[in-house]
Design an enzyme around this catalytic site. Sequence first.
Site, short mmCIF file in Angstrom:
data_model
loop_
_atom_site.label_atom_id
_atom_site.label_comp_id
_atom_site.label_asym_id
_atom_site.label_seq_id
_atom_site.Cartn_x
_atom_site.Cartn_y
_atom_site.Cartn_z
N GLY A 122 47.44 11.90 -15.70
CA GLY A 122 46.83 12.49 -16.88
C GLY A 122 47.71 13.55 -17.52
O GLY A 122 48.44 14.27 -16.83
N ALA A 189 60.43 30.50 8.02
CA ALA A 189 59.46 30.86 9.06
C ALA A 189 58.15 31.25 8.41
O ALA A 189 57.56 32.30 8.70
CB ALA A 189 60.00 32.02 9.91
N GLY A 190 57.69 30.40 7.47
CA GLY A 190 56.38 30.62 6.84
C GLY A 190 55.33 29.81 7.58
O GLY A 190 55.52 29.41 8.73
N GLY A 282 58.42 27.05 0.82
CA GLY A 282 57.40 27.34 -0.18
C GLY A 282 57.10 26.13 -1.05
O GLY A 282 57.73 25.08 -0.91
N ALA A 331 43.68 25.58 0.33
CA ALA A 331 42.67 24.61 -0.04
C ALA A 331 41.33 25.28 -0.34
O ALA A 331 40.66 24.96 -1.33
CB ALA A 331 42.52 23.59 1.08
N HIS A 455 26.94 35.96 24.85
CA HIS A 455 27.84 36.19 25.99
C HIS A 455 27.81 34.98 26.90
O HIS A 455 26.72 34.46 27.17
CB HIS A 455 27.40 37.43 26.77
CG HIS A 455 28.18 37.62 28.04
ND1 HIS A 455 29.46 38.15 28.03
CD2 HIS A 455 27.89 37.31 29.33
CE1 HIS A 455 29.92 38.18 29.28
NE2 HIS A 455 29.00 37.67 30.09
#
Length: 482
Positions: A122, A189-190, A282, A331, A455
């Site tokens: 689109g 390192a992301g 990225g 997301a 617990h």
Amino acid sequence: MSNKYDVVVIGAGPAGYVAAIRCAQLGFKTACVEKWHDDKGNAVYGGTCLNVGCIPSKALLDSSHKYAEAHKDFITHGISADNVTMDVPAMIARKAKIVGQLTQGVKSLFSANKVEGIAGTGKLLAGKKVLVTKHDGTTEEISADNIILAAGSVPINIPPTPIDNDIIVDSTGALEFSSVPKRLGVIGAGVIGLELGSVWSRLGAEVTVLEAMDAFLPAVDTQIAKEAQKILTKQGLIIKLGAKVTGSKITGKGKSKSVTVSYTDANGPQEAVFDKLIVAVGRRPLTENLVDAGSGVELDKRGFVVVDDSCATAVPGVYAAGDIVRGPMLAHKGMEEGVMVAERIAGKKTQVNYSLVPFVIYTHPEIAWVGKTEQQLQQEGREYNIGTFPFSINGRAMAANDTDGMVKILADAKTDRVLGCHIIGPSAADLVQQIVIAMEFSASSEDIGLTMFSHPALSEAVHEAALAVNGHAVHMVNKRKR
Ligand code: FAD
Ligand code: NAD
């Protein structure tokens, strides 16, 4: 069928498919244009998240975690599992099955809600018209009173390491290896680098992560980032900070192909040889050819669609949501924006609380946080109290032999209102959600401390960290008492 709709959504990722479903629920005649398609040209819904992102990466993280547990941890429970092997193609096939189930699920939701799915690409034209280019090259023009742009994002490529989809791959390729590479390089390192690096490291690859920045996970609370670096290094990830990649060269043939990566770090020029290289530096918004110049929709310098806080563009009736607009590329952030836009079209005043977006890195242990980090509060000159509780003394974590990490809660020194929560530990993604809800209701750490927690449960570490903010923790010695 008429080609005039109340709402046309471009893109069926988490932002677009959620927006489309909510619009249909609200009674709008809705179509969703999606270019992702199967071999037969049928649209495949779910976007990056379901097809090549959140879901397949978590499927591989869970499979590889079970394998690593069988290898390293079962013995501590008295279970011997001597001949555990990993069938990589079977693991990949299982992942593909889950992806198929979920993308089919979106298709069923579209049909149940009467969202019309349109297979094709689109492009927004002037006058709220959308040009749809079908996969056979034919075109169709449709129009709507409201348009929602949700075209998502794609991986960023860098010139020194061009993707060849064989030796050098992006995140999509890293979900499809047919065997475990002996030496795996990861650039970045992301989030993706650490998650996919962990997958292949657990299965036996020697994984080296090259990160350009000098700091490890600078957006994460520094105390938690330090703990994460220590734990991931102990697990076997070789993390090289301040490593600026300058080039790469593929040598060899067939199965003996490898890539030599050149980089510079504090010690000068370096080289490393890998059998596979993942580039994870990225993602960028996928907005080229999405809007016609005459449509009036503006893109910023980095290609993001310019929107206000409610995801409206400057053109009345045209909205954009998800990874193509400002804010974290997540997301759940896209889904909430999709709902907000649909409800605003219906005249409601729905908002997204951008200050309470939860973040998760699905390593093991998971790293999850919401709100302000300690370094942000220091920069703002804000007075705060800290409560921490380690999983090493949480009964449920001990029972599970899963005791790495801690919960850290930050609260305003005067009002006690919770300002942030930072967790590294088992099920951190689910634990942090308790604090997201608490913060939505402006809870104080005392409110959380006065709440009853089951617990034995991992969430007791959240309870005790909240109590520790005011020196009231019961199951550890408080740093200060009140
Ligand atoms: P997308 O999911 O990218 O969807 C956009 C859709 O639009 C695509 O289906 C695309 O084909 C379609 N499209 C694009 N242009 C057009 C056009 N012109 N016409 C028609 N259709 C078009 N996020 C999390 O929150 N948690 C995670 O655990 C997580 N893990 C990830 C792991 C990996 C490996 C990757 C790569 C990403 C991960 N993410 C995660 C990020 C998450 O996938 C994205 O933030 C999310 O998918 C963005 O949703 P979106 O709807 O904006 O875009
Ligand atoms: P990222 O921004 O998380 O990390 C990229 C890393 O690469 C950074 O640390 C950056 O400093 C480094 N880098 C950039 N250029 C470099 C270079 N030339 N050499 C070496 N290092 C370099 O990006 P990502 O990991 O690619 O993930 C992309 C997006 O997908 C993120 O925005 C993330 O939110 C989303 N995602 C989310 C999840 C999750 O929520 N669990 C998982 C995967 C991806």
